[in-house]
Design a protein around this motif. Structure first.
Motif, short mmCIF file in Angstrom:
data_model
loop_
_atom_site.label_atom_id
_atom_site.label_comp_id
_atom_site.label_asym_id
_atom_site.label_seq_id
_atom_site.Cartn_x
_atom_site.Cartn_y
_atom_site.Cartn_z
N PRO A 22 54.72 38.81 63.00
CA PRO A 22 54.28 37.59 63.68
C PRO A 22 55.25 36.43 63.44
O PRO A 22 55.68 36.18 62.31
CB PRO A 22 52.92 37.30 63.04
CG PRO A 22 52.44 38.63 62.56
CD PRO A 22 53.67 39.37 62.13
N LEU A 23 55.61 35.73 64.51
CA LEU A 23 56.53 34.61 64.44
C LEU A 23 55.74 33.30 64.32
O LEU A 23 54.91 33.00 65.18
CB LEU A 23 57.42 34.55 65.67
CG LEU A 23 58.31 35.78 65.92
CD1 LEU A 23 59.14 35.58 67.18
CD2 LEU A 23 59.21 36.05 64.72
N ILE A 24 56.01 32.54 63.27
CA ILE A 24 55.30 31.30 63.01
C ILE A 24 56.28 30.14 63.18
O ILE A 24 57.23 29.98 62.40
CB ILE A 24 54.71 31.26 61.59
CG1 ILE A 24 53.86 32.52 61.32
CG2 ILE A 24 53.90 29.99 61.40
CD1 ILE A 24 52.67 32.70 62.25
N GLY A 25 56.06 29.32 64.20
CA GLY A 25 56.89 28.15 64.41
C GLY A 25 56.48 27.03 63.47
O GLY A 25 55.31 26.65 63.42
N GLY A 57 54.45 36.73 57.58
CA GLY A 57 54.97 36.13 58.81
C GLY A 57 56.44 35.80 58.70
O GLY A 57 57.00 35.76 57.61
N GLU A 58 57.06 35.57 59.84
CA GLU A 58 58.46 35.15 59.89
C GLU A 58 58.51 33.69 60.33
O GLU A 58 58.20 33.38 61.49
CB GLU A 58 59.24 36.01 60.88
CG GLU A 58 60.69 35.59 61.08
CD GLU A 58 61.55 35.77 59.83
OE1 GLU A 58 62.63 35.17 59.77
OE2 GLU A 58 61.13 36.53 58.92
N PRO A 59 58.85 32.77 59.43
CA PRO A 59 58.88 31.35 59.81
C PRO A 59 60.13 31.00 60.59
O PRO A 59 61.25 31.36 60.21
CB PRO A 59 58.86 30.64 58.45
CG PRO A 59 59.51 31.60 57.50
CD PRO A 59 59.17 32.98 58.00
N LEU A 60 59.95 30.30 61.70
CA LEU A 60 61.05 29.81 62.51
C LEU A 60 60.96 28.29 62.56
O LEU A 60 59.96 27.74 63.04
CB LEU A 60 60.99 30.38 63.94
CG LEU A 60 61.07 31.90 64.07
CD1 LEU A 60 61.00 32.29 65.55
CD2 LEU A 60 62.34 32.43 63.45
N ILE A 61 61.98 27.60 62.06
CA ILE A 61 61.95 26.14 62.03
C ILE A 61 62.28 25.58 63.40
O ILE A 61 63.31 25.92 64.00
CB ILE A 61 62.94 25.60 60.99
CG1 ILE A 61 62.59 26.13 59.60
CG2 ILE A 61 62.91 24.07 60.97
CD1 ILE A 61 63.56 25.71 58.52
N GLY A 79 52.07 31.79 66.12
CA GLY A 79 51.32 30.79 65.36
C GLY A 79 52.17 29.55 65.15
O GLY A 79 53.39 29.60 65.31
N ILE A 80 51.52 28.45 64.81
CA ILE A 80 52.21 27.18 64.60
C ILE A 80 51.78 26.59 63.27
O ILE A 80 50.59 26.63 62.91
CB ILE A 80 51.89 26.16 65.73
CG1 ILE A 80 52.41 26.65 67.08
CG2 ILE A 80 52.45 24.78 65.39
CD1 ILE A 80 53.92 26.67 67.20
#
Length: 263
Positions: A22-25, A57-61, A79-80
């Motif tokens: 899951p990619l978390i912005g 999760g994978e955090p994306l800044i 997700g945010i």
């Protein structure tokens, strides 16, 4: 979306592709000074990012400027997370600046995060909002802030204090306790709670410490769970909730396999 979805398709060999994490912005704060950089930087607290990773999760800044519109950015994510940071500009809730109010370096920071948050709510994307993010959630929903709690014996400024959780809320269910000690670092607080929001926690002095959206997809806390998440499962549970909801949302949207945390 096609580029992101490609990670879950079957490769030409017919073997199953690796399930996508899951990619978390995570909204970054445009800051005038960041250690090690000659000029402006885009900052997020490391403990926030590590807590997302620990949850699987994978955090994306996210940067405040983009070639994409906010809906396109949000739809690429599962997700945010809106983290802590500088004070909101009082103009966003119709107030005059208090002498102790210190807004973000970048004038467009509030609008950037507000737009991401509004779109996430509209799209049903799960959101965890922390400290500044908590206050932003209340303001964009129609609430206001107390700009300064005072300097003398302020239990919320760089301290640990107790918070009572309200039964029946998502926050109460996620944390699984009635009371919790929290790491706190804020001099502002919610004043008028937005009409549509649900109060989920309060400090002993009455300060609102938790808010959530009626849909249950936005959980916001005034404290900093990332500070002690590595040692306290109840704090890490907030990040686990976000990544878990993001994983479920992706599975529901695409029917594709999604990676489960193996840490």
């Amino acid at each position: 979306m096609e580029a992101l979805d490609a990670a879950t398709r079957l490769p030409a060999s017919g073997m199953m592709a690796t399930p996508r994490t899951p990619l978390i912005g995570v909204t970054g704060m445009w800051s005038n000074r960041v250690h090690g950089l000659r000029f402006d930087g885009n900052a997020v607290a490391v403990q926030v990012l590590k807590s997302v990773v620990s949850a699987g999760g994978e955090p994306l800044i996210l940067f405040a400027e983009s070639a994409l519109l906010a809906p396109d950015r949000v739809r690429m994510l599962d997700g945010i997370l809106i983290p802590g940071g500088a004070d909101l500009r009082p103009q966003t809730y119709g107030a005059t600046a208090h002498p102790e109010t210190v807004p973000a370096d970048y004038e467009g920071q509030d609008a950037f995060e507000a737009e991401i948050l509004r779109v996430a709510i509209e799209e049903g994307v799960p959101v965890l909002a922390i400290c500044r993010g908590f206050q932003l959630f209340n303001v964009i929903s129609g609430g206001t802030l107390n700009q300064h709690l005072g300097d003398d014996d302020n239990p919320h400024r760089n301290s640990v204090h107790g918070v009572e959780l309200i039964a029946g809320t998502v926050l109460h269910r996620v944390l699984g306790v009635d009371r919790i000690d929290v790491s706190s670092y804020h001099h502002q607080a919610v004043d008028q709670v937005a009409d549509d929001l649900i109060v989920s926690a309060r400090a002993s002095d009455g300060v609102v410490e938790g808010l959530e959206h009626p849909t249950g997809e936005v959980v916001a806390v005034q404290w900093h769970p990332e500070d002690t998440a590595a040692q306290e499962p109840h704090q890490q549970a907030l990040f686990d909730w976000l990544v878990g909801r993001a994983r479920e949302r992706r599975r529901t949207r695409t029917g594709a396999p999604v990676a489960v945390n193996s840490r």
